[in-house]
Motif scaffolding. Structure first.
Motif, PDB file in Angstrom:
ATOM      1  N   ALA A  22       0.880  -1.295   0.160  1.00 51.69           N
ATOM      2  CA  ALA A  22       0.012   0.013  -0.023  1.00 51.69           C
ATOM      3  C   ALA A  22       0.784   1.420  -0.087  1.00 51.69           C
ATOM      4  CB  ALA A  22      -0.974  -0.068   1.467  1.00 51.69           C
ATOM      5  N   ALA A  23       1.876   1.158   0.742  1.00 47.14           N
ATOM      6  CA  ALA A  23       2.805   2.359   0.888  1.00 47.14           C
ATOM      7  C   ALA A  23       3.425   2.681  -0.490  1.00 47.14           C
ATOM      8  CB  ALA A  23       4.000   2.148   1.946  1.00 47.14           C
ATOM      9  N   GLU A  24       3.824   1.797  -1.133  1.00 49.28           N
ATOM     10  CA  GLU A  24       4.434   1.620  -2.520  1.00 49.28           C
ATOM     11  C   GLU A  24       3.434   2.177  -3.591  1.00 49.28           C
ATOM     12  OE1 GLU A  24       6.138  -2.147  -3.862  1.00 49.28           O
ATOM     13  OE2 GLU A  24       7.518  -2.214  -1.860  1.00 49.28           O
ATOM     14  N   LEU A  25       2.271   1.755  -3.455  1.00 45.46           N
ATOM     15  CA  LEU A  25       1.147   2.176  -4.343  1.00 45.46           C
ATOM     16  C   LEU A  25       0.960   3.506  -4.168  1.00 45.46           C
ATOM     17  CD1 LEU A  25      -1.208   1.465  -6.580  1.00 45.46           C
ATOM     18  CD2 LEU A  25      -2.480   0.646  -4.696  1.00 45.46           C
ATOM     19  N   LEU A  26       0.847   3.931  -2.895  1.00 44.20           N
ATOM     20  CA  LEU A  26       0.719   5.558  -2.666  1.00 44.20           C
ATOM     21  C   LEU A  26       1.890   6.289  -3.461  1.00 44.20           C
ATOM     22  CD1 LEU A  26      -1.034   7.500  -1.056  1.00 44.20           C
ATOM     23  CD2 LEU A  26       0.411   7.149   0.821  1.00 44.20           C
ATOM     24  N   GLN A  27       3.019   6.000  -3.306  1.00 43.96           N
ATOM     25  CA  GLN A  27       4.015   6.705  -4.179  1.00 43.96           C
ATOM     26  C   GLN A  27       3.982   6.595  -5.570  1.00 43.96           C
ATOM     27  OE1 GLN A  27       6.367   8.560  -2.916  1.00 43.96           O
ATOM     28  NE2 GLN A  27       6.973   9.006  -5.197  1.00 43.96           N
ATOM     29  N   GLN A  28       3.223   5.598  -6.199  1.00 44.51           N
ATOM     30  CA  GLN A  28       2.977   5.626  -7.657  1.00 44.51           C
ATOM     31  C   GLN A  28       1.815   6.136  -7.955  1.00 44.51           C
ATOM     32  OE1 GLN A  28       2.340   1.437  -8.508  1.00 44.51           O
ATOM     33  NE2 GLN A  28       4.375   0.720  -8.061  1.00 44.51           N
ATOM     34  N   VAL A  29       0.623   6.665  -6.994  1.00 46.11           N
ATOM     35  CA  VAL A  29      -0.276   7.250  -7.011  1.00 46.11           C
ATOM     36  C   VAL A  29       0.189   8.998  -7.269  1.00 46.11           C
ATOM     37  CG1 VAL A  29      -2.385   8.410  -5.976  1.00 46.11           C
ATOM     38  CG2 VAL A  29      -1.888   5.773  -5.928  1.00 46.11           C
ATOM     39  N   ARG A  30       0.926   9.138  -6.487  1.00 45.76           N
ATOM     40  CA  ARG A  30       1.326  10.468  -6.298  1.00 45.76           C
ATOM     41  C   ARG A  30       2.131  10.908  -7.652  1.00 45.76           C
ATOM     42  NH1 ARG A  30       3.858   9.551  -0.424  1.00 45.76           N
ATOM     43  NH2 ARG A  30       2.032  10.354   0.700  1.00 45.76           N
ATOM     44  N   GLU A  31       2.855   9.797  -8.078  1.00 46.57           N
ATOM     45  CA  GLU A  31       3.741  10.012  -9.476  1.00 46.57           C
ATOM     46  C   GLU A  31       2.796  10.316 -10.530  1.00 46.57           C
ATOM     47  OE1 GLU A  31       6.348   7.034  -9.716  1.00 46.57           O
ATOM     48  OE2 GLU A  31       7.516   7.794  -8.049  1.00 46.57           O
ATOM     49  N   LEU A  32       1.620   9.450 -10.625  1.00 40.69           N
ATOM     50  CA  LEU A  32       0.733   9.533 -11.494  1.00 40.69           C
ATOM     51  C   LEU A  32      -0.183  10.749 -11.645  1.00 40.69           C
ATOM     52  CD1 LEU A  32      -0.746   5.914 -12.283  1.00 40.69           C
ATOM     53  CD2 LEU A  32       0.525   7.365 -13.843  1.00 40.69           C
ATOM     54  N   ASP A  58       0.674  13.577 -10.614  1.00 45.82           N
ATOM     55  CA  ASP A  58       1.695  14.694 -10.695  1.00 45.82           C
ATOM     56  C   ASP A  58       1.871  14.794 -12.314  1.00 45.82           C
ATOM     57  OD1 ASP A  58       1.853  15.626  -8.210  1.00 45.82           O
ATOM     58  OD2 ASP A  58       3.626  14.501  -7.831  1.00 45.82           O
ATOM     59  N   ASP A  59       1.626  13.709 -12.985  1.00 48.23           N
ATOM     60  CA  ASP A  59       2.128  13.559 -14.715  1.00 48.23           C
ATOM     61  C   ASP A  59       0.665  14.157 -15.216  1.00 48.23           C
ATOM     62  OD1 ASP A  59       2.423  13.044 -17.257  1.00 48.23           O
ATOM     63  OD2 ASP A  59       2.591  10.890 -16.768  1.00 48.23           O
ATOM     64  N   GLY A  60       0.695  15.087 -15.894  1.00 45.78           N
ATOM     65  CA  GLY A  60      -0.337  15.847 -16.363  1.00 45.78           C
ATOM     66  C   GLY A  60      -0.807  14.920 -17.605  1.00 45.78           C
ATOM     67  N   ASP A  61      -0.122  13.932 -18.030  1.00 49.60           N
ATOM     68  CA  ASP A  61      -0.347  12.869 -19.234  1.00 49.60           C
ATOM     69  C   ASP A  61      -0.902  11.777 -18.993  1.00 49.60           C
ATOM     70  OD1 ASP A  61       0.632  15.135 -21.096  1.00 49.60           O
ATOM     71  OD2 ASP A  61       2.667  14.385 -20.926  1.00 49.60           O
ATOM     72  N   THR A  62      -1.246  11.629 -17.892  1.00 55.06           N
ATOM     73  CA  THR A  62      -2.112  10.420 -17.221  1.00 55.06           C
ATOM     74  C   THR A  62      -3.147   9.950 -18.121  1.00 55.06           C
ATOM     75  OG1 THR A  62      -0.727  10.469 -15.121  1.00 55.06           O
ATOM     76  CG2 THR A  62      -2.702   8.789 -15.375  1.00 55.06           C
ATOM     77  N   GLU A  63      -3.173   8.875 -18.690  1.00 55.34           N
ATOM     78  CA  GLU A  63      -4.409   8.612 -19.351  1.00 55.34           C
ATOM     79  C   GLU A  63      -5.649   8.041 -18.565  1.00 55.34           C
ATOM     80  OE1 GLU A  63      -4.655   8.248 -22.975  1.00 55.34           O
ATOM     81  OE2 GLU A  63      -2.697   9.233 -22.960  1.00 55.34           O
ATOM     82  N   ALA A  64      -6.913   8.054 -19.019  1.00 54.80           N
ATOM     83  CA  ALA A  64      -8.058   7.710 -18.160  1.00 54.80           C
ATOM     84  C   ALA A  64      -7.919   6.318 -17.728  1.00 54.80           C
ATOM     85  CB  ALA A  64      -9.332   8.046 -19.016  1.00 54.80           C
ATOM     86  N   GLU A  65      -7.610   5.562 -18.670  1.00 51.13           N
ATOM     87  CA  GLU A  65      -7.399   4.120 -18.365  1.00 51.13           C
ATOM     88  C   GLU A  65      -6.494   3.732 -17.264  1.00 51.13           C
ATOM     89  OE1 GLU A  65      -8.412   0.179 -18.530  1.00 51.13           O
ATOM     90  OE2 GLU A  65      -9.533   1.695 -19.539  1.00 51.13           O
ATOM     91  N   GLU A  66      -5.421   4.564 -17.304  1.00 50.77           N
ATOM     92  CA  GLU A  66      -4.359   4.264 -16.133  1.00 50.77           C
ATOM     93  C   GLU A  66      -5.069   4.816 -14.792  1.00 50.77           C
ATOM     94  OE1 GLU A  66       0.035   5.210 -17.372  1.00 50.77           O
ATOM     95  OE2 GLU A  66      -1.227   6.527 -18.244  1.00 50.77           O
ATOM     96  N   LEU A  67      -5.727   5.604 -14.908  1.00 54.05           N
ATOM     97  CA  LEU A  67      -6.420   6.258 -13.615  1.00 54.05           C
ATOM     98  C   LEU A  67      -7.703   4.958 -13.215  1.00 54.05           C
ATOM     99  CD1 LEU A  67      -6.799  10.155 -14.273  1.00 54.05           C
ATOM    100  CD2 LEU A  67      -5.232   9.030 -12.691  1.00 54.05           C
ATOM    101  N   ARG A  68      -8.263   4.682 -14.175  1.00 53.61           N
ATOM    102  CA  ARG A  68      -9.230   3.408 -13.640  1.00 53.61           C
ATOM    103  C   ARG A  68      -8.401   2.400 -13.230  1.00 53.61           C
ATOM    104  NH1 ARG A  68     -12.088   5.681 -18.013  1.00 53.61           N
ATOM    105  NH2 ARG A  68     -11.103   4.178 -19.628  1.00 53.61           N
ATOM    106  N   LEU A  69      -7.494   2.066 -13.652  1.00 48.97           N
ATOM    107  CA  LEU A  69      -6.620   0.779 -13.146  1.00 48.97           C
ATOM    108  C   LEU A  69      -6.009   0.993 -11.643  1.00 48.97           C
ATOM    109  CD1 LEU A  69      -5.423  -1.954 -13.363  1.00 48.97           C
ATOM    110  CD2 LEU A  69      -3.288  -1.085 -14.539  1.00 48.97           C
TER     111      LEU A  69
END
Length: 100
Positions: free
Chosen positions: A46-56, A58-69
């Motif tokens: 969960a801690a690792e996932l939280l870091q990935q969430v922050r990175e995604l 912060d990235d303005g180019d994150t796709e909707a499919e990535e956000l759903r996953l």
């Protein structure tokens, strides 16, 4: 057998998603250690996932499919973390009241 509130809620679900419980006074027993290790793994993931969430996020180019996953993965991690919190909360010893 112990009362349900004295059983340890295990960090995994049984068949049909039903909760699993452990009845033991041995916190060093095999199943207790297995549950402790699983809880540590779940919280670490969960801690690792939280870091990935922050990175995604912060990235303005994150796709909707990535956000759903990401939302689906976060849902599982949150479910696991809440199960760990509930299990640990139930095992806290409450001091006896001297005012009763």
């Amino acid at each position: 057998m112990k009362a349900r509130n004295e059983l340890r809620l295990l960090p995994w679900a049984g068949p049909d998603g039903k909760p699993c419980y452990l009845s033991t006074d041995d916190s060093d027993g095999y199943m207790s250690r297995l549950a402790d290790n699983m809880e540590a793994t779940q919280l670490g993931m969960a801690a690792e996932l939280l870091q990935q969430v922050r990175e995604l996020l912060d990235d303005g180019d994150t796709e909707a499919e990535e956000l759903r996953l990401l939302a689906a993965t976060l849902t599982g991690a949150l479910r696991d973390a809440l199960r760990v919190a509930k299990s640990r909360g139930r095992r806290l010893k409450t001091p006896e009241s001297h005012y009763s």
